[in-house]
Write an enzyme that holds these catalytic residues in place. Structure first.
Site, PDB file in Angstrom:
ATOM      1  N   ASP A  10      24.168 -37.900  26.561  1.00  0.00           N
ATOM      2  CA  ASP A  10      22.923 -37.303  26.067  1.00  0.00           C
ATOM      3  C   ASP A  10      23.257 -35.934  25.478  1.00  0.00           C
ATOM      4  O   ASP A  10      23.603 -34.994  26.202  1.00  0.00           O
ATOM      5  CB  ASP A  10      21.927 -37.165  27.222  1.00  0.00           C
ATOM      6  N   ASP A 106      20.163 -39.252  19.798  1.00  0.00           N
ATOM      7  CA  ASP A 106      20.965 -38.308  20.586  1.00  0.00           C
ATOM      8  C   ASP A 106      21.525 -38.885  21.865  1.00  0.00           C
ATOM      9  O   ASP A 106      22.234 -38.192  22.598  1.00  0.00           O
ATOM     10  CB  ASP A 106      20.130 -37.066  20.908  1.00  0.00           C
ATOM     11  N   GLU A 107      21.242 -40.145  22.178  1.00  0.00           N
ATOM     12  CA  GLU A 107      21.699 -40.729  23.431  1.00  0.00           C
ATOM     13  C   GLU A 107      22.353 -42.084  23.171  1.00  0.00           C
ATOM     14  O   GLU A 107      22.017 -42.773  22.212  1.00  0.00           O
ATOM     15  CB  GLU A 107      20.535 -40.920  24.413  1.00  0.00           C
TER      16      GLU A 107
END
Length: 415
Positions: A10, A106-107
């Site tokens: 993350d 973003d993860e």
């Protein structure tokens, strides 16, 4: 088969971090990424650590955030940059495994089980990935390491920024069970409220609850919650290229001015229905359920849905269902600030249906051919080459540019 090693990476404060990277003058200042207040899209999309220190939260209105921090710097989102950085990160991940499942820009989950890097150990690989993101991208990331996806995600949330957290089969009870139930993946506000009403406040209490009780409260979802809390998630991390099927398609919009009556809402829902219907046809799908979301000028909101008699990708039928839901569930005691429309329960466009003895099928087929023809014209000449007359009834609302913010893909551990 041996124990799996799953990582969840993350990247911290991703949108805001990318903005600060591109504009060094922002560093050290409280920064948020958000829409433009003059267009009524003043919602906080992301913030950096300096803004977090003032209690600013993602999803709150810009005017609320400025009350907490008058010196807050708000910048518009630059999605092209976020996508570029996301691709760079995934290129790094691909050097460790081909089992990479994105969870937003973003993860991502990585399953390194059986790979040549697995011998180094999950923590070592996680630390190396964090170092590379820091050195090669100028960003930071938190990484969770565990034996399944749910606990890997939980681990990445436990310590931020720039940290590795391991939840092993031997330690997850001591580390995860004392955490609040809402820390568990997919336990949202409504589920959390129901759990609290039954005296369940922690992941450990959820894990100790009779699964039959959870099923009676939440249906099949209750059994999933039980499995998540007890470390029983066995869902795979999908290899690169294995995309999830679209589960629902929708649009929402914060309107240029308040919607004060049914006529206002009709113009807005007409625009949303056209956009949703066009994307359904693009995917070769029809919806069996229509859902609307409403948010008033105090930002209080709710969702309502209804089952359709026959599956559809016609904008007119989506629009009529949305308006029926609106009339049934909203009394206009307050103006509306934003609305959304979603088609759910998707099926292939050629799914057989029971024809009505009352007729109307010929009319529906004619409308389907008409809307498909309009799709072709718009692909060739642009979206505004043909527009419904309804959209000209209000100059502001007719210029609505709905956001495609409800394209929902099922997470594999639901299946």
């Amino acid at each position: 088969m041996g124990e799996r090693t799953v990582l969840h990476v993350d990247m911290n404060n991703f949108y805001a971090s990318v903005e600060c990277l591109h504009d060094p003058s922002l560093r050290g200042k409280p920064v948020a990424v958000g829409g433009r207040a003059e267009e009524r899209h003043g919602i906080i999309l992301a913030k950096n650590n300096e803004a977090k220190a003032y209690g600013i939260q993602t999803g709150e209105a810009l005017w609320q955030a400025r009350k907490k921090c008058a010196q807050l710097v708000v910048v518009p989102p630059h999605y092209d940059q976020y996508i570029r950085f996301s691709r760079i990160a995934r290129a790094i991940y691909s050097e460790y495994t081909d089992r990479i499942e994105p969870f937003g820009l973003d993860e991502a989950w990585l399953d390194i089980s059986g790979s040549r890097t697995a011998q180094a150990g999950g923590r070592t690989v996680a630390d190396e990935i964090r170092r590379r993101i820091r050195d090669e991208m100028g960003l930071t990331a938190s990484v969770g390491v565990s034996f399944n996806k749910v606990f890997a995600k939980l681990g990445s949330d436990m310590k931020k920024p720039d940290a590795t957290t391991v939840l092993s089969r031997d330690t997850y009870r001591q580390r995860a069970w004392p955490l609040p139930a809402e820390a568990l993946l997919c336990v949202g506000t409504a589920t959390c409220r129901k759990l609290h009403s039954r005296g369940i406040y922690t992941i450990g209490q959820l894990a100790a609850t009779d699964p039959r009780l959870l099923q009676s409260w939440f249906g099949k979802w209750g059994l999933s919650l039980y499995c998540f809390a007890n470390g029983l998630d066995t869902s795979p991390v999908r290899p690169v290229g294995q995309e999830a099927a679209v589960k629902s398609v929708g649009n929402s919009s914060t309107t240029p001015r308040d919607l004060r009556n049914e006529r206002d809402a009709g113009v807005t829902f007409a625009a949303l229905a056209e956009s949703v219907a066009a994307r359904l046809r693009e995917y070769g799908l029809k919806g069996t359920t229509v859902q609307i979301s409403l948010r008033d000028d105090t930002l209080a909101g709710f969702e309502r849905q209804m089952k359709l008699q026959v599956p559809t990708y016609l904008s007119g039928e989506l629009f009529e269902a949305a308006m029926r839901l609106l009339r049934r569930h909203y009394d206009w005691s307050r103006p509306l600030r934003s609305v959304g429309l979603r088609a759910c329960g998707l099926v292939p466009w050629d799914t057989p249906v029971q024809l009505s003895f009352l007729g109307g099928e010929e009319r529906r087929q004619r409308e389907e051919r008409l809307e498909q023809a309009v799709d072709g014209l718009r692909r060739r000449f642009g979206q505004r080459v043909i527009r419904k007359g309804t959209l000209y009834e209000d100059k502001l609302l007719g210029q609505l540019n709905p956001k495609e913010d409800h394209i929902i893909h099922p997470v594999s551990f639901f299946s």
